[in-house]
Design a protein around this motif. Structure first.
Motif, PDB file in Angstrom:
ATOM      1  N   LEU A 489      -9.307  12.443   4.061  1.00 24.85           N
ATOM      2  CA  LEU A 489      -7.974  11.846   4.213  1.00 24.85           C
ATOM      3  C   LEU A 489      -8.089  10.659   5.158  1.00 24.85           C
ATOM      4  CD1 LEU A 489      -4.848  11.885   3.913  1.00 24.85           C
ATOM      5  CD2 LEU A 489      -4.789  13.507   5.827  1.00 24.85           C
ATOM      6  N   ILE A 490      -7.582   9.511   4.719  1.00 17.84           N
ATOM      7  CA  ILE A 490      -7.595   8.300   5.540  1.00 17.84           C
ATOM      8  C   ILE A 490      -6.157   7.848   5.762  1.00 17.84           C
ATOM      9  CG2 ILE A 490      -8.342   5.897   5.700  1.00 17.84           C
ATOM     10  CD1 ILE A 490     -10.714   6.585   3.934  1.00 17.84           C
ATOM     11  N   HIS A 491      -5.835   7.611   7.020  1.00 16.99           N
ATOM     12  CA  HIS A 491      -4.479   7.191   7.399  1.00 16.99           C
ATOM     13  C   HIS A 491      -4.546   5.791   7.988  1.00 16.99           C
ATOM     14  CE1 HIS A 491      -0.952   7.191  10.261  1.00 16.99           C
ATOM     15  NE2 HIS A 491      -0.370   7.555   9.131  1.00 16.99           N
ATOM     16  N   ALA A 492      -3.744   4.880   7.433  1.00 18.60           N
ATOM     17  CA  ALA A 492      -3.739   3.496   7.912  1.00 18.60           C
ATOM     18  C   ALA A 492      -2.315   3.090   8.254  1.00 18.60           C
ATOM     19  CB  ALA A 492      -4.326   2.570   6.851  1.00 18.60           C
ATOM     20  N   TYR A 493      -2.014   3.107   9.548  1.00 21.07           N
ATOM     21  CA  TYR A 493      -0.679   2.729  10.017  1.00 21.07           C
ATOM     22  C   TYR A 493      -0.724   1.321  10.614  1.00 21.07           C
ATOM     23  CZ  TYR A 493       3.418   2.424  13.013  1.00 21.07           C
ATOM     24  OH  TYR A 493       4.571   1.991  13.630  1.00 21.07           O
ATOM     25  N   ALA A 494       0.033   0.408  10.038  1.00 20.72           N
ATOM     26  CA  ALA A 494       0.150  -0.975  10.516  1.00 20.72           C
ATOM     27  C   ALA A 494      -1.219  -1.658  10.613  1.00 20.72           C
ATOM     28  CB  ALA A 494       0.869  -1.028  11.865  1.00 20.72           C
ATOM     29  N   LEU A 495      -2.196  -1.123   9.921  1.00 27.14           N
ATOM     30  CA  LEU A 495      -3.547  -1.682   9.990  1.00 27.14           C
ATOM     31  C   LEU A 495      -3.629  -3.031   9.279  1.00 27.14           C
ATOM     32  CD1 LEU A 495      -6.649  -0.945  10.695  1.00 27.14           C
ATOM     33  CD2 LEU A 495      -6.796  -0.642   8.222  1.00 27.14           C
ATOM     34  N   PHE A 496      -3.056  -3.089   8.086  1.00 26.74           N
ATOM     35  CA  PHE A 496      -3.170  -4.320   7.312  1.00 26.74           C
ATOM     36  C   PHE A 496      -2.330  -5.442   7.916  1.00 26.74           C
ATOM     37  CE2 PHE A 496      -4.547  -1.024   4.359  1.00 26.74           C
ATOM     38  CZ  PHE A 496      -5.733  -1.585   3.888  1.00 26.74           C
ATOM     39  N   SER A 497      -1.246  -5.097   8.571  1.00 26.19           N
ATOM     40  CA  SER A 497      -0.482  -6.111   9.301  1.00 26.19           C
ATOM     41  C   SER A 497      -1.341  -6.742  10.383  1.00 26.19           C
ATOM     42  CB  SER A 497       0.766  -5.484   9.939  1.00 26.19           C
ATOM     43  OG  SER A 497       1.690  -5.106   8.956  1.00 26.19           O
ATOM     44  N   MET A 498      -2.185  -5.928  11.013  1.00 31.63           N
ATOM     45  CA  MET A 498      -3.039  -6.407  12.092  1.00 31.63           C
ATOM     46  C   MET A 498      -4.148  -7.330  11.574  1.00 31.63           C
ATOM     47  SD  MET A 498      -5.358  -4.152  14.761  1.00 31.63           S
ATOM     48  CE  MET A 498      -3.935  -3.243  15.320  1.00 31.63           C
ATOM     49  N   TYR A 499      -4.656  -7.039  10.372  1.00 33.89           N
ATOM     50  CA  TYR A 499      -5.839  -7.741   9.897  1.00 33.89           C
ATOM     51  C   TYR A 499      -5.562  -8.783   8.812  1.00 33.89           C
ATOM     52  CZ  TYR A 499      -9.113  -4.897  12.526  1.00 33.89           C
ATOM     53  OH  TYR A 499      -9.826  -4.311  13.542  1.00 33.89           O
ATOM     54  N   ILE A 500      -4.348  -8.897   8.368  1.00 33.49           N
ATOM     55  CA  ILE A 500      -4.077  -9.726   7.203  1.00 33.49           C
ATOM     56  C   ILE A 500      -4.417 -11.194   7.422  1.00 33.49           C
ATOM     57  CG2 ILE A 500      -1.642 -10.296   7.694  1.00 33.49           C
ATOM     58  CD1 ILE A 500      -1.245  -9.415   4.614  1.00 33.49           C
ATOM     59  N   ASP A 501      -4.386 -11.645   8.683  1.00 28.23           N
ATOM     60  CA  ASP A 501      -4.733 -13.035   8.989  1.00 28.23           C
ATOM     61  C   ASP A 501      -6.119 -13.163   9.644  1.00 28.23           C
ATOM     62  OD1 ASP A 501      -2.300 -14.057   8.016  1.00 28.23           O
ATOM     63  OD2 ASP A 501      -1.286 -13.558   9.894  1.00 28.23           O
ATOM     64  N   LYS A 502      -6.846 -12.044   9.737  1.00 26.22           N
ATOM     65  CA  LYS A 502      -8.162 -12.060  10.395  1.00 26.22           C
ATOM     66  C   LYS A 502      -9.320 -12.090   9.407  1.00 26.22           C
ATOM     67  CE  LYS A 502      -6.573  -9.594  14.540  1.00 26.22           C
ATOM     68  NZ  LYS A 502      -6.762  -8.394  15.406  1.00 26.22           N
ATOM     69  N   CYS A 503      -9.150 -11.404   8.283  1.00 21.84           N
ATOM     70  CA  CYS A 503     -10.215 -11.355   7.283  1.00 21.84           C
ATOM     71  C   CYS A 503      -9.609 -10.931   5.961  1.00 21.84           C
ATOM     72  CB  CYS A 503     -11.332 -10.396   7.714  1.00 21.84           C
ATOM     73  SG  CYS A 503     -10.777  -8.731   8.145  1.00 21.84           S
ATOM     74  N   ASP A 504     -10.426 -10.870   4.940  1.00 25.74           N
ATOM     75  CA  ASP A 504      -9.955 -10.521   3.603  1.00 25.74           C
ATOM     76  C   ASP A 504      -9.661  -9.023   3.542  1.00 25.74           C
ATOM     77  OD1 ASP A 504      -9.469 -10.149   0.930  1.00 25.74           O
ATOM     78  OD2 ASP A 504     -11.213 -11.270   0.234  1.00 25.74           O
ATOM     79  N   ILE A 505      -8.389  -8.674   3.360  1.00 25.00           N
ATOM     80  CA  ILE A 505      -8.041  -7.251   3.357  1.00 25.00           C
ATOM     81  C   ILE A 505      -8.589  -6.538   2.131  1.00 25.00           C
ATOM     82  CG2 ILE A 505      -6.008  -7.572   4.808  1.00 25.00           C
ATOM     83  CD1 ILE A 505      -4.281  -7.327   2.280  1.00 25.00           C
ATOM     84  N   THR A 506      -9.014  -7.275   1.116  1.00 22.49           N
ATOM     85  CA  THR A 506      -9.672  -6.645  -0.032  1.00 22.49           C
ATOM     86  C   THR A 506     -10.936  -5.919   0.420  1.00 22.49           C
ATOM     87  OG1 THR A 506      -8.829  -8.327  -1.550  1.00 22.49           O
ATOM     88  CG2 THR A 506     -10.730  -7.048  -2.287  1.00 22.49           C
ATOM     89  N   ASP A 507     -11.678  -6.533   1.344  1.00 23.20           N
ATOM     90  CA  ASP A 507     -12.896  -5.897   1.870  1.00 23.20           C
ATOM     91  C   ASP A 507     -12.565  -4.587   2.574  1.00 23.20           C
ATOM     92  OD1 ASP A 507     -14.549  -7.913   0.939  1.00 23.20           O
ATOM     93  OD2 ASP A 507     -14.433  -9.079   2.781  1.00 23.20           O
ATOM     94  N   ILE A 508     -11.435  -4.537   3.255  1.00 23.90           N
ATOM     95  CA  ILE A 508     -11.039  -3.308   3.962  1.00 23.90           C
ATOM     96  C   ILE A 508     -10.722  -2.207   2.954  1.00 23.90           C
ATOM     97  CG2 ILE A 508      -9.374  -2.279   5.556  1.00 23.90           C
ATOM     98  CD1 ILE A 508      -9.031  -5.002   6.854  1.00 23.90           C
ATOM     99  N   VAL A 509     -10.018  -2.565   1.890  1.00 23.66           N
ATOM    100  CA  VAL A 509      -9.681  -1.565   0.868  1.00 23.66           C
ATOM    101  C   VAL A 509     -10.938  -1.051   0.168  1.00 23.66           C
ATOM    102  CG1 VAL A 509      -8.387  -1.135  -1.248  1.00 23.66           C
ATOM    103  CG2 VAL A 509      -7.383  -2.566   0.533  1.00 23.66           C
TER     104      VAL A 509
END
Length: 572
Positions: A489-509
């Motif tokens: 189980l992976i929980h991501a709270y406000a994570l993509f908001s934090m990284y959306i301007d830092k790197c490609d969020i596709t890589d995170i997914v």
């Protein structure tokens, strides 16, 4: 007349189209649709030689770096243009892991199809292959009577009882298949087991397949990815770390992460060398010199040797540095660090010095504050919070955060309907905050890896450890130091908001897919706009679900949050 009817037709068509679009955003539960139906281009699966791929610990990349000081085993991550855009496939014959607690002693061979460890450690009884499954008997290099006998010996030597609640967080260095950490769970002790990638196959992968906390880690040039004063005990059972090398660099790192009054447990060479040198096939003079140097180094750090018996020796870190400061003009004076960044643990170089503990007024006062016994410490105000005056660390914020996550986890339980069943064991919180999510999960048969982004506005990882929980620093623009298929189980709270301007969020997914087990679950909680962008990516993952609902506690924020739950049920 014809043009008039044509205009009416176009206007009517427009409003029907507008109605379809807007109504799709306000159904309950909320399902997000694309205004124009297009064929989704799915991510392709990688070739089978990537089945056990660890991007930052890839053996092919490691060979490019020098072996000196184990630098080759450090994190060496691919550049952005080298990142995989394909999905890691599962091995042939993969089965769902055994449910906890059966998984502690059993794992399917098809999930971790490596036999080298069985052969190499056969005489030490680490792991055996019985039919189509691995069995973990609890043996080890320094466990001649099994891990239970080893822990029984340790109990006789430790100045505190294992079940007293005073010991909760343990670091096991060179963990093997984490049998030591598994045994400590009988005492409600949470062990972070670390080991580098090595020639004995995926030891850390075996540990995680068993449902035990573990991650790839090595003593090399950079600090471990933990804050200072994190662990009640640090343990090494013949872990092959050269503790006295480089001016004691690695043992000083242990000092950094040990709590005031914490214990360092060492077993194996050179402990009790007079009795064991023949079995170790090492000259007694070599072992004697090594132990003398070790004792001198411990003395320089003001550690006290509190016990030694059999192959085990135990040192205790002082509760404060008053006496240590008084030794500054003696031959055994400690080397104190000048910097104050003792909590830094992300690509921070180790230094051959010890960090001074917080100042105290009395010789019997514990530096940094008294830590309650477990489980009281879970919800008690952590000492780091009590010492801080900043608004972001206020006790009120901390208390409110605890209440919020208790409510949210209750809601998750309704959504998942499996938290109590044992379906989930290894859980990751990708943006852990104060650790409220993990604290609310304590009543379930799970453990949580609390990940705190290294550049988060509030560095709360030290607080998380003071609560009796475990975790690590991380930069999610890079891959995580674990093997594929290791979290349920992976929980991501406000994570993509934090990284959306830092790197490609596709890589995170894609990284989330790599570390998520087949039939595992992802919970993404974020703002509406961010959820829309993430869903465009997750729609290409072959994950099931993707239904988005409005978060259950909208009165807490002026920016409505949404929750998206995805299941990894369609994997190659």
């Amino acid at each position: 007349m014809f043009s008039k009817y044509l205009n009416i037709f176009f206007i009517t068509t427009f409003f029907i189209f507008l109605y379809i679009i807007t109504s799709s955003f306000f159904t309950s539960p909320l399902t997000l649709h694309s205004p124009i139906t297009t064929k989704i281009s799915h991510f392709q699966f990688c070739s089978t030689n990537y089945t056990n791929y660890c991007p930052c610990e890839d053996p092919k990349r490691q060979k490019k770096f020098p072996k000196k000081n184990y630098f080759r085993k450090e994190r060496h991550c691919p550049q952005n243009n080298e990142r995989l855009t394909c999905l890691i496939p599962k091995p042939i014959g993969y089965k769902n892991p055994f449910p906890w607690p059966k998984s502690k002693d059993n794992a399917w061979f098809s999930n971790v199809p490596f036999t080298k460890l069985v052969e190499y450690k056969k005489s030490q009884n680490w792991i055996t292959l019985v039919g189509d499954r691995f069995v973990f008997p609890g043996g080890g290099t320094s466990f001649p009577d099994g891990v239970k006998g080893y822990v029984d010996d340790l109990k006789k030597l430790l100045p505190v009882n294992l079940d007293s609640g005073r010991i909760r967080t343990v670091l096991d260095v060179g963990c093997g298949v984490a049998s030591f950490g598994a045994s400590l769970m009988d005492y409600d002790i949470l062990t972070m087991s670390i080991a580098p990638s090595d020639e004995h196959d995926a030891q850390v992968m075996f540990a995680l397949e068993r449902g035990l906390p573990a991650m790839l880690g090595v003593f090399s040039t950079h600090r471990l990815t933990f804050p200072s004063k994190s662990f009640d005990v640090a343990h090494c059972s013949r872990c092959l770390v050269p503790w006295i090398a480089n001016d004691g660099l690695y043992l000083r790192e242990i000092d950094r992460i040990l709590r005031p009054g914490g214990f360092w447990v060492l077993s194996g060479p050179p402990i009790n060398w007079r009795v064991n040198y023949k079995a170790w096939q090492t000259e007694p003079t070599v072992l004697e010199k090594e132990q003398n140097n070790l004792e001198e180094l411990a003395m320089q750090m003001c550690w006290e040797k509190v016990a030694e018996g059999g192959q085990i020796a135990i040192w205790q870190k002082p509760i404060n540095h008053i006496k240590c400061m008084q030794k500054l003009n003696t031959l055994s004076s400690p080397k104190f660090c000048n910097s104050s960044d003792s909590d830094a643990g992300w690509y921070t170089k180790m230094t051959a010095c010890i960090f001074p503990l917080p100042e105290v007024k009395d010789i019997d006062e514990i530096a940094g504050g008294v830590l309650e016994k477990w489980p009281i410490r879970l919800n008690d105000s952590p000492p780091r919070l009590r010492k801080e005056n900043h608004d972001v660390f206020s006790l009120k914020t901390y208390s409110e955060d605890n209440m919020i996550w208790k409510k949210r986890v209750s809601y998750y339980e309704v959504m998942l309907k499996s938290l109590s069943s044992g379906k989930y064991r290894n859980v990751m919180d990708m943006n852990a905050g104060f650790g409220g999510f993990a604290a609310a999960l304590v009543k379930y048969p799970v453990w949580v890896m609390n990940v705190v982004p290294f550049d988060a506005k509030s560095n709360n990882l030290g607080i998380i450890y003071e609560r009796g929980l475990i975790g690590t620093y991380m930069d999610w623009c890079e891959p995580f130091s674990t093997y594929p298929r290791t979290y349920d189980l992976i929980h991501a709270y406000a994570l993509f908001s934090m990284y959306i301007d830092k790197c490609d969020i596709t890589d995170i997914v894609i990284e989330m897919h790599r570390i998520l087990r087949p039939e595992g679950t992802v919970i993404i909680r974020d703002s509406r706009d961010v959820i829309l962008k993430v869903k465009e990516i997750t729609d290409k993952m072959r994950w099931e679900g993707g239904t988005v609902v409005v978060a259950d506690d909208q009165n807490e924020s002026s920016h409505p949050e949404m929750i998206m739950v995805l299941n990894n049920n369609n994997t190659k």
